[in-house]
Design a protein around this motif. Structure first.
Motif, PDB file in Angstrom:
ATOM      1  N   CYS A  14      -0.215   0.554  -1.558  1.00  0.00           N
ATOM      2  CA  CYS A  14       1.064   0.335  -0.875  1.00  0.00           C
ATOM      3  C   CYS A  14       1.024  -0.955  -0.055  1.00  0.00           C
ATOM      4  O   CYS A  14       2.001  -1.687   0.007  1.00  0.00           O
ATOM      5  CB  CYS A  14       1.386   1.511   0.039  1.00  0.00           C
ATOM      6  N   ALA A  15      -0.113  -1.225   0.562  1.00  0.00           N
ATOM      7  CA  ALA A  15      -0.243  -2.433   1.377  1.00  0.00           C
ATOM      8  C   ALA A  15      -0.203  -3.687   0.515  1.00  0.00           C
ATOM      9  O   ALA A  15       0.439  -4.677   0.882  1.00  0.00           O
ATOM     10  CB  ALA A  15      -1.540  -2.387   2.175  1.00  0.00           C
ATOM     11  N   VAL A  16      -0.852  -3.653  -0.626  1.00  0.00           N
ATOM     12  CA  VAL A  16      -0.866  -4.818  -1.518  1.00  0.00           C
ATOM     13  C   VAL A  16       0.540  -5.121  -2.011  1.00  0.00           C
ATOM     14  O   VAL A  16       0.961  -6.279  -2.071  1.00  0.00           O
ATOM     15  CB  VAL A  16      -1.836  -4.590  -2.700  1.00  0.00           C
ATOM     16  N   ARG A  17       1.292  -4.069  -2.349  1.00  0.00           N
ATOM     17  CA  ARG A  17       2.647  -4.258  -2.879  1.00  0.00           C
ATOM     18  C   ARG A  17       3.712  -4.281  -1.788  1.00  0.00           C
ATOM     19  O   ARG A  17       4.886  -4.480  -2.081  1.00  0.00           O
ATOM     20  CB  ARG A  17       2.976  -3.142  -3.867  1.00  0.00           C
ATOM     21  N   SER A  18       3.339  -3.986  -0.532  1.00  0.00           N
ATOM     22  CA  SER A  18       4.298  -3.829   0.579  1.00  0.00           C
ATOM     23  C   SER A  18       5.355  -2.809   0.201  1.00  0.00           C
ATOM     24  O   SER A  18       6.553  -3.025   0.383  1.00  0.00           O
ATOM     25  CB  SER A  18       4.949  -5.163   0.950  1.00  0.00           C
ATOM     26  N   ALA A  19       4.888  -1.691  -0.347  1.00  0.00           N
ATOM     27  CA  ALA A  19       5.785  -0.669  -0.872  1.00  0.00           C
ATOM     28  C   ALA A  19       5.831   0.552   0.039  1.00  0.00           C
ATOM     29  O   ALA A  19       4.958   0.770   0.877  1.00  0.00           O
ATOM     30  CB  ALA A  19       5.325  -0.248  -2.263  1.00  0.00           C
ATOM     31  N   CYS A  20       6.834   1.361  -0.160  1.00  0.00           N
ATOM     32  CA  CYS A  20       7.020   2.608   0.586  1.00  0.00           C
ATOM     33  C   CYS A  20       5.828   3.532   0.342  1.00  0.00           C
ATOM     34  O   CYS A  20       5.410   3.717  -0.797  1.00  0.00           O
ATOM     35  CB  CYS A  20       8.302   3.281   0.126  1.00  0.00           C
ATOM     36  N   PRO A  21       5.281   4.158   1.402  1.00  0.00           N
ATOM     37  CA  PRO A  21       4.133   5.046   1.209  1.00  0.00           C
ATOM     38  C   PRO A  21       4.490   6.389   0.560  1.00  0.00           C
ATOM     39  O   PRO A  21       3.603   7.099   0.111  1.00  0.00           O
ATOM     40  CB  PRO A  21       3.591   5.244   2.623  1.00  0.00           C
ATOM     41  N   ARG A  22       5.776   6.733   0.489  1.00  0.00           N
ATOM     42  CA  ARG A  22       6.156   7.989  -0.158  1.00  0.00           C
ATOM     43  C   ARG A  22       6.446   7.806  -1.638  1.00  0.00           C
ATOM     44  O   ARG A  22       5.868   8.470  -2.483  1.00  0.00           O
ATOM     45  CB  ARG A  22       7.369   8.613   0.538  1.00  0.00           C
ATOM     46  N   CYS A  23       7.338   6.871  -1.982  1.00  0.00           N
ATOM     47  CA  CYS A  23       7.735   6.727  -3.389  1.00  0.00           C
ATOM     48  C   CYS A  23       7.007   5.582  -4.098  1.00  0.00           C
ATOM     49  O   CYS A  23       6.915   5.574  -5.311  1.00  0.00           O
ATOM     50  CB  CYS A  23       9.245   6.533  -3.494  1.00  0.00           C
ATOM     51  N   GLY A  24       6.514   4.596  -3.364  1.00  0.00           N
ATOM     52  CA  GLY A  24       5.820   3.475  -3.963  1.00  0.00           C
ATOM     53  C   GLY A  24       6.735   2.438  -4.584  1.00  0.00           C
ATOM     54  O   GLY A  24       6.270   1.472  -5.176  1.00  0.00           O
ATOM     55  N   ARG A  25       8.062   2.614  -4.464  1.00  0.00           N
ATOM     56  CA  ARG A  25       9.010   1.686  -5.085  1.00  0.00           C
ATOM     57  C   ARG A  25       9.778   0.853  -4.065  1.00  0.00           C
ATOM     58  O   ARG A  25      10.071  -0.297  -4.312  1.00  0.00           O
ATOM     59  CB  ARG A  25      10.004   2.457  -5.959  1.00  0.00           C
ATOM     60  N   GLY A  26      10.150   1.460  -2.953  1.00  0.00           N
ATOM     61  CA  GLY A  26      10.973   0.769  -1.955  1.00  0.00           C
ATOM     62  C   GLY A  26      10.180  -0.254  -1.153  1.00  0.00           C
ATOM     63  O   GLY A  26       8.954  -0.292  -1.196  1.00  0.00           O
ATOM     64  N   HIS A  27      10.909  -1.068  -0.418  1.00  0.00           N
ATOM     65  CA  HIS A  27      10.287  -2.098   0.403  1.00  0.00           C
ATOM     66  C   HIS A  27       9.876  -1.522   1.755  1.00  0.00           C
ATOM     67  O   HIS A  27      10.619  -0.764   2.364  1.00  0.00           O
ATOM     68  CB  HIS A  27      11.250  -3.272   0.614  1.00  0.00           C
ATOM     69  N   LEU A  28       8.713  -1.917   2.224  1.00  0.00           N
ATOM     70  CA  LEU A  28       8.212  -1.473   3.519  1.00  0.00           C
ATOM     71  C   LEU A  28       8.655  -2.419   4.629  1.00  0.00           C
ATOM     72  O   LEU A  28       8.875  -1.989   5.755  1.00  0.00           O
ATOM     73  CB  LEU A  28       6.687  -1.377   3.490  1.00  0.00           C
ATOM     74  N   PHE A  29       8.819  -3.688   4.315  1.00  0.00           N
ATOM     75  CA  PHE A  29       9.125  -4.685   5.336  1.00  0.00           C
ATOM     76  C   PHE A  29      10.523  -5.260   5.176  1.00  0.00           C
ATOM     77  O   PHE A  29      11.041  -5.377   4.081  1.00  0.00           O
ATOM     78  CB  PHE A  29       8.117  -5.836   5.281  1.00  0.00           C
ATOM     79  N   LYS A  30      11.088  -5.611   6.312  1.00  0.00           N
ATOM     80  CA  LYS A  30      12.336  -6.374   6.375  1.00  0.00           C
ATOM     81  C   LYS A  30      11.959  -7.692   7.029  1.00  0.00           C
ATOM     82  O   LYS A  30      11.828  -7.782   8.240  1.00  0.00           O
ATOM     83  CB  LYS A  30      13.365  -5.627   7.224  1.00  0.00           C
ATOM     84  N   GLY A  31      11.688  -8.693   6.245  1.00  0.00           N
ATOM     85  CA  GLY A  31      11.150  -9.943   6.771  1.00  0.00           C
ATOM     86  C   GLY A  31       9.650  -9.983   6.536  1.00  0.00           C
ATOM     87  O   GLY A  31       9.113  -9.229   5.724  1.00  0.00           O
ATOM     88  N   PHE A  32       8.965 -10.861   7.277  1.00  0.00           N
ATOM     89  CA  PHE A  32       7.531 -11.022   7.043  1.00  0.00           C
ATOM     90  C   PHE A  32       6.710  -9.887   7.641  1.00  0.00           C
ATOM     91  O   PHE A  32       5.858  -9.314   6.970  1.00  0.00           O
ATOM     92  CB  PHE A  32       7.057 -12.371   7.596  1.00  0.00           C
ATOM     93  N   LEU A  33       6.949  -9.535   8.903  1.00  0.00           N
ATOM     94  CA  LEU A  33       6.144  -8.495   9.548  1.00  0.00           C
ATOM     95  C   LEU A  33       6.950  -7.351  10.134  1.00  0.00           C
ATOM     96  O   LEU A  33       6.371  -6.396  10.636  1.00  0.00           O
ATOM     97  CB  LEU A  33       5.298  -9.119  10.672  1.00  0.00           C
ATOM     98  N   GLN A  34       8.252  -7.413  10.098  1.00  0.00           N
ATOM     99  CA  GLN A  34       9.075  -6.358  10.689  1.00  0.00           C
ATOM    100  C   GLN A  34       9.222  -5.198   9.706  1.00  0.00           C
ATOM    101  O   GLN A  34       9.678  -5.367   8.576  1.00  0.00           O
ATOM    102  CB  GLN A  34      10.445  -6.904  11.067  1.00  0.00           C
TER     103      GLN A  34
END
Length: 142
Positions: A14-34
């Motif tokens: 999830c960290a490598v892809r910056s993906a959602c930890p539940r589904c693995g598809r959605g985005h985890l970040f809005k911007g670079f670090l937010q």
């Protein structure tokens, strides 16, 4: 917290892809670090996510020390003028300390979700039994 309807995700993946930890598809970040407010694919609310200073600590321990060691090596080996440090050492330190922050923050947020990490809470004592028919337990050795 982990939902049985979704397969368990690896925090590192999830960290490598910056993906959602539940589904693995959605985005985890809005911007670079937010961190985004919620997943745009499955709707997971990221309010639980609080990596605090963890990403900065991991960056300091893994990349900042070698980046600064490069500047020290350059100084002790070649004794260059100060402007050369600004041209070589400063970009190395800035890049080495900025780029991994996103990975480490994603890893910590995903780990919080996968391992159900939450703020500590004090355990409340069990309520006293008020059943009048209950016999008191004997005290002392039998």
């Amino acid at each position: 917290m982990p939902d049985p309807a979704y397969p368990t995700q690896s925090p590192v993946a999830c960290a490598v892809r910056s993906a959602c930890p539940r589904c693995g598809r959605g985005h985890l970040f809005k911007g670079f670090l937010q961190v985004a407010p919620s997943c745009d694919a499955c709707g997971l609310d990221y309010a639980f996510a609080d990596p605090a200073d963890g990403p900065a600590f991991f960056v300091m321990m893994t990349t900042a020390i070698p980046a600064v060691a490069f500047g020290l090596w350059l100084e002790l080996t070649y004794n260059p003028p100060v402007w050369l440090h600004f041209v070589l050492t400063l970009p190395v330190v800035l890049i080495a300390c900025t780029l991994p922050l996103r990975f480490f923050k994603g890893w910590l947020v995903a780990s919080q979700y996968v391992h159900r990490a939450a703020e500590g809470r004090l355990a409340r004592p069990a309520p006293a039994r008020t059943d009048p028919a209950a016999k008191p337990e004997p005290s002392g050795p039998a």
